[in-house]
Design a protein around this motif. Structure first.
Motif, PDB file in Angstrom:
ATOM      1  N   LEU A 259       1.021  -1.067  -0.097  1.00  0.00           N
ATOM      2  CA  LEU A 259       0.044   0.119   0.003  1.00  0.00           C
ATOM      3  C   LEU A 259       0.995   1.332  -0.078  1.00  0.00           C
ATOM      4  CD1 LEU A 259      -2.822  -0.822   2.565  1.00  0.00           C
ATOM      5  CD2 LEU A 259      -3.135  -0.817   0.029  1.00  0.00           C
ATOM      6  N   ALA A 260       2.129   1.483   0.711  1.00  0.00           N
ATOM      7  CA  ALA A 260       2.778   2.339   0.839  1.00  0.00           C
ATOM      8  C   ALA A 260       3.471   2.510  -0.504  1.00  0.00           C
ATOM      9  CB  ALA A 260       4.052   2.137   1.903  1.00  0.00           C
ATOM     10  N   HIS A 261       3.607   1.390  -1.202  1.00  0.00           N
ATOM     11  CA  HIS A 261       4.428   1.610  -2.462  1.00  0.00           C
ATOM     12  C   HIS A 261       3.338   2.238  -3.440  1.00  0.00           C
ATOM     13  CE1 HIS A 261       4.278  -0.302  -6.662  1.00  0.00           C
ATOM     14  NE2 HIS A 261       5.366  -0.332  -6.669  1.00  0.00           N
ATOM     15  N   ASP A 262       2.128   1.882  -3.245  1.00  0.00           N
ATOM     16  CA  ASP A 262       1.165   2.687  -4.410  1.00  0.00           C
ATOM     17  C   ASP A 262       0.703   3.861  -3.843  1.00  0.00           C
ATOM     18  OD1 ASP A 262       0.715   0.047  -5.049  1.00  0.00           O
ATOM     19  OD2 ASP A 262      -0.969  -0.586  -3.736  1.00  0.00           O
ATOM     20  N   ILE A 263       0.648   4.480  -2.700  1.00  0.00           N
ATOM     21  CA  ILE A 263       0.602   5.824  -2.369  1.00  0.00           C
ATOM     22  C   ILE A 263       1.690   6.664  -2.659  1.00  0.00           C
ATOM     23  CG2 ILE A 263       0.079   7.318  -0.351  1.00  0.00           C
ATOM     24  CD1 ILE A 263      -2.457   5.776  -0.872  1.00  0.00           C
ATOM     25  N   TRP A 264       2.859   6.254  -2.559  1.00  0.00           N
ATOM     26  CA  TRP A 264       3.963   7.100  -3.053  1.00  0.00           C
ATOM     27  C   TRP A 264       4.057   7.181  -4.519  1.00  0.00           C
ATOM     28  CZ3 TRP A 264       6.939  10.422  -1.137  1.00  0.00           C
ATOM     29  CH2 TRP A 264       7.439  10.432   0.149  1.00  0.00           C
ATOM     30  N   ILE A 265       3.586   6.361  -5.111  1.00  0.00           N
ATOM     31  CA  ILE A 265       3.580   6.461  -6.748  1.00  0.00           C
ATOM     32  C   ILE A 265       2.777   7.705  -7.043  1.00  0.00           C
ATOM     33  CG2 ILE A 265       3.023   5.350  -8.864  1.00  0.00           C
ATOM     34  CD1 ILE A 265       4.540   2.718  -7.886  1.00  0.00           C
TER      35      ILE A 265
ATOM     36  N   THR B  97      -9.765  11.561  -0.964  1.00  0.00           N
ATOM     37  CA  THR B  97     -10.702  10.458  -1.285  1.00  0.00           C
ATOM     38  C   THR B  97     -10.314   9.464  -2.171  1.00  0.00           C
ATOM     39  OG1 THR B  97     -12.586  12.183  -0.948  1.00  0.00           O
ATOM     40  CG2 THR B  97     -13.101  10.181  -1.841  1.00  0.00           C
ATOM     41  N   ALA B  98      -9.621   9.956  -2.999  1.00  0.00           N
ATOM     42  CA  ALA B  98      -8.868   9.120  -4.119  1.00  0.00           C
ATOM     43  C   ALA B  98      -7.962   8.059  -3.460  1.00  0.00           C
ATOM     44  CB  ALA B  98      -8.164   9.869  -5.083  1.00  0.00           C
ATOM     45  N   LEU B  99      -7.034   8.910  -2.555  1.00  0.00           N
ATOM     46  CA  LEU B  99      -6.194   7.785  -1.882  1.00  0.00           C
ATOM     47  C   LEU B  99      -6.589   6.819  -0.899  1.00  0.00           C
ATOM     48  CD1 LEU B  99      -3.458  10.619  -0.515  1.00  0.00           C
ATOM     49  CD2 LEU B  99      -3.369   9.159  -2.601  1.00  0.00           C
ATOM     50  N   LEU B 100      -7.800   7.113  -0.273  1.00  0.00           N
ATOM     51  CA  LEU B 100      -8.379   6.507   0.575  1.00  0.00           C
ATOM     52  C   LEU B 100      -9.150   5.279  -0.371  1.00  0.00           C
ATOM     53  CD1 LEU B 100      -9.944   8.662   3.045  1.00  0.00           C
ATOM     54  CD2 LEU B 100      -8.222   7.078   3.232  1.00  0.00           C
ATOM     55  N   THR B 101      -9.491   5.539  -1.405  1.00  0.00           N
ATOM     56  CA  THR B 101     -10.321   4.500  -2.280  1.00  0.00           C
ATOM     57  C   THR B 101      -9.041   3.627  -2.975  1.00  0.00           C
ATOM     58  OG1 THR B 101     -11.853   6.061  -3.050  1.00  0.00           O
ATOM     59  CG2 THR B 101     -11.382   4.386  -4.485  1.00  0.00           C
ATOM     60  N   VAL B 102      -8.039   4.042  -3.286  1.00  0.00           N
ATOM     61  CA  VAL B 102      -6.807   3.382  -3.697  1.00  0.00           C
ATOM     62  C   VAL B 102      -6.347   2.105  -2.586  1.00  0.00           C
ATOM     63  CG1 VAL B 102      -4.339   3.415  -4.519  1.00  0.00           C
ATOM     64  CG2 VAL B 102      -6.017   5.064  -5.282  1.00  0.00           C
ATOM     65  N   LEU B 103      -6.349   2.686  -1.483  1.00  0.00           N
ATOM     66  CA  LEU B 103      -5.947   1.873  -0.489  1.00  0.00           C
ATOM     67  C   LEU B 103      -6.996   0.533  -0.113  1.00  0.00           C
ATOM     68  CD1 LEU B 103      -5.205   4.366   2.529  1.00  0.00           C
ATOM     69  CD2 LEU B 103      -3.407   2.906   1.409  1.00  0.00           C
ATOM     70  N   GLY B 104      -8.283   0.916  -0.402  1.00  0.00           N
ATOM     71  CA  GLY B 104      -9.306  -0.198  -0.253  1.00  0.00           C
ATOM     72  C   GLY B 104      -9.311  -0.975  -1.405  1.00  0.00           C
ATOM     73  N   PHE B 105      -9.011  -0.468  -2.658  1.00  0.00           N
ATOM     74  CA  PHE B 105      -8.994  -1.248  -3.756  1.00  0.00           C
ATOM     75  C   PHE B 105      -7.753  -2.282  -3.694  1.00  0.00           C
ATOM     76  CE2 PHE B 105      -8.446  -2.499  -7.940  1.00  0.00           C
ATOM     77  CZ  PHE B 105      -9.668  -2.676  -8.712  1.00  0.00           C
ATOM     78  N   SER B 106      -6.565  -1.729  -3.584  1.00  0.00           N
ATOM     79  CA  SER B 106      -5.260  -2.312  -3.440  1.00  0.00           C
ATOM     80  C   SER B 106      -5.169  -3.476  -2.490  1.00  0.00           C
ATOM     81  CB  SER B 106      -4.215  -1.492  -3.223  1.00  0.00           C
ATOM     82  OG  SER B 106      -2.952  -2.208  -3.150  1.00  0.00           O
TER      83      SER B 106
ATOM     84  N   LEU C 184      -4.525 -14.617 -10.875  1.00  0.00           N
ATOM     85  CA  LEU C 184      -4.000 -13.642 -11.998  1.00  0.00           C
ATOM     86  C   LEU C 184      -4.824 -13.111 -12.623  1.00  0.00           C
ATOM     87  CD1 LEU C 184      -1.487 -12.238 -12.728  1.00  0.00           C
ATOM     88  CD2 LEU C 184      -0.899 -14.177 -14.326  1.00  0.00           C
ATOM     89  N   VAL C 185      -5.692 -14.034 -13.669  1.00  0.00           N
ATOM     90  CA  VAL C 185      -6.695 -13.670 -14.299  1.00  0.00           C
ATOM     91  C   VAL C 185      -7.820 -12.644 -13.681  1.00  0.00           C
ATOM     92  CG1 VAL C 185      -8.569 -14.323 -15.905  1.00  0.00           C
ATOM     93  CG2 VAL C 185      -6.390 -15.550 -16.018  1.00  0.00           C
ATOM     94  N   ARG C 186      -8.129 -13.077 -12.418  1.00  0.00           N
ATOM     95  CA  ARG C 186      -9.052 -12.230 -11.875  1.00  0.00           C
ATOM     96  C   ARG C 186      -8.591 -10.947 -11.388  1.00  0.00           C
ATOM     97  NH1 ARG C 186     -10.329 -10.426  -6.978  1.00  0.00           N
ATOM     98  NH2 ARG C 186     -12.611 -10.534  -6.015  1.00  0.00           N
ATOM     99  N   SER C 187      -7.582 -10.723 -11.055  1.00  0.00           N
ATOM    100  CA  SER C 187      -6.922  -9.527 -10.760  1.00  0.00           C
ATOM    101  C   SER C 187      -6.876  -8.660 -11.825  1.00  0.00           C
ATOM    102  CB  SER C 187      -5.477  -9.692  -9.804  1.00  0.00           C
ATOM    103  OG  SER C 187      -5.679 -10.605  -8.708  1.00  0.00           O
ATOM    104  N   ILE C 188      -6.276  -8.965 -12.778  1.00  0.00           N
ATOM    105  CA  ILE C 188      -5.772  -8.226 -13.863  1.00  0.00           C
ATOM    106  C   ILE C 188      -7.231  -7.715 -14.702  1.00  0.00           C
ATOM    107  CG2 ILE C 188      -4.930  -7.897 -16.291  1.00  0.00           C
ATOM    108  CD1 ILE C 188      -2.478  -9.625 -15.212  1.00  0.00           C
TER     109      ILE C 188
ATOM    110  N   SER D 125      -1.182   0.649 -10.068  1.00  0.00           N
ATOM    111  CA  SER D 125       0.033   0.259  -9.216  1.00  0.00           C
ATOM    112  C   SER D 125      -0.198  -0.654  -8.107  1.00  0.00           C
ATOM    113  CB  SER D 125       0.502   1.739  -8.413  1.00  0.00           C
ATOM    114  OG  SER D 125       1.403   1.353  -7.394  1.00  0.00           O
ATOM    115  N   GLY D 126      -1.708  -0.684  -7.579  1.00  0.00           N
ATOM    116  CA  GLY D 126      -2.098  -1.472  -6.744  1.00  0.00           C
ATOM    117  C   GLY D 126      -2.206  -3.090  -7.446  1.00  0.00           C
ATOM    118  N   THR D 127      -2.507  -3.014  -8.416  1.00  0.00           N
ATOM    119  CA  THR D 127      -2.527  -4.483  -9.300  1.00  0.00           C
ATOM    120  C   THR D 127      -1.240  -4.999  -9.272  1.00  0.00           C
ATOM    121  OG1 THR D 127      -4.383  -3.540 -10.498  1.00  0.00           O
ATOM    122  CG2 THR D 127      -3.261  -5.729 -11.342  1.00  0.00           C
ATOM    123  N   TYR D 128      -0.298  -3.966  -9.636  1.00  0.00           N
ATOM    124  CA  TYR D 128       1.010  -4.400  -9.809  1.00  0.00           C
ATOM    125  C   TYR D 128       1.714  -4.825  -8.299  1.00  0.00           C
ATOM    126  CZ  TYR D 128       6.066  -4.264 -10.404  1.00  0.00           C
ATOM    127  OH  TYR D 128       7.328  -4.599 -10.377  1.00  0.00           O
TER     128      TYR D 128
END
Length: 298
Positions: free
Chosen positions: A161-167, A189-198, A233-237, A271-274
């Motif tokens: 998550l820290a990786h995603d937020i920093w990017i 709000t976008a950062l919190l959404t990214v945290l939840g999705f990731s 993998l297929v589900r995530s991507i 970034s979160g998917t990666y």
């Protein structure tokens, strides 16, 4: 089957380069806070008929002598003007420079309120991170006797998550410096959404690892990790790809007011998917090998 964890040093190196670049730009420049955090004035105007072009509004604002104004279309015939704090006289001059404009609302946001909002935003992000560690540690308590304890799953998720937020932060620091893009409450709000999705994506992989740890006692931890990542993998991507398609439609055809909110989501979800595939799960193997070496030395 793709050997994801066997190539973990490659993924670590790519992520490290990206995060270091984000940290460097963060050290050189800063995020460009908007009116929500610094304080200022919001003036909403509307037009009875078709609203004038944005260039006409910019010309009128320049004639009024008000600097550093953000102009956003709203609805079908209105604009929102975000300015540094202005007086009623300055507001009158601004309206006079916009022929045909009717004032819909006007409010001042004090710098104290803006600073409090910024502080609460970072507290909210910190609270979410702590809650995620606690939840994952509890949910994976049954695997504590396995190759890694439950809390390591939580820490691996937080690192991802820290990786995603920093990017995301790095991208918007660069945009703020070169394009003057400001961040507002929607960005938080976008950062919190990214945290939840990731973290959702990461937990899906972790849950498959937990299942296979119970069923595959004859396999090595590395094999279990690879099988789990490949199985999801297929589900995530697929999930991320369809989500990004919708966000791209919003980015190109949606309103200007949500333009950079959507951009933050796109960057964060990619970034979160990666990180869910290439960072979080390989970190479990890295810890297990480190713990084994540490135990053998003792």
């Amino acid at each position: 089957m793709i050997d994801f964890v066997g190539r973990r040093r490659i993924w670590y190196s790519l992520s490290l380069l990206t995060v270091v670049a984000a940290v460097v730009v963060g050290a050189l420049w800063r995020l460009n806070p908007g009116i929500d955090f610094t304080g200022g004035s919001l003036l909403e105007v509307s037009y009875q008929e078709t609203r004038p072009a944005l260039t006409q509004i910019e010309t009128g604002v320049a004639e009024a002598g008000v600097e550093h104004v953000q102009i956003q279309p709203v609805g079908e015939n209105g604009y929102i003007l975000k300015t540094p704090s202005i007086t009623n006289d300055q507001k009158g001059s601004l309206l006079a420079a916009l022929p045909g404009a009717t004032e819909q609302s006007f409010q001042n946001v004090g710098p104290t309120i803006g600073a409090e909002l910024a502080r609460k935003a970072w507290w909210a992000i910190g609270a979410v991170l702590i809650a995620i560690v606690l939840f994952i540690s509890y949910a994976f308590r049954q695997v504590s006797k396995g190759p890694v304890p439950a809390w390591v799953f939580g820490i691996a998720a937080i690192v991802a998550l820290a990786h995603d937020i920093w990017i995301v932060l790095g991208v918007f620091i660069v945009l703020g410096h070169f394009k003057g893009i400001e961040i507002d409450a929607l960005f938080v709000t976008a950062l919190l959404t990214v945290l939840g999705f990731s973290v959702h994506d990461t937990i899906v992989v972790f849950d498959r690892i937990r299942e296979r740890l119970k069923l595959s006692s004859q396999k090595t931890f590395e094999e279990i990790l690879n099988e789990s990542i490949n199985a999801t993998l297929v589900r995530s991507i697929g999930t991320s790809f369809t989500t990004v398609l919708v966000l791209l439609a919003l980015y190109f055809f949606g309103g200007v007011s949500i333009h950079y909110f959507v951009l933050a989501l796109i960057v964060g979800i990619v970034s979160g998917t990666y990180s869910s595939i290439f960072i979080a799960s390989p970190l479990l193997l890295t810890y297990s090998k480190f713990a084994a070496r540490w135990k053998s030395r003792k």
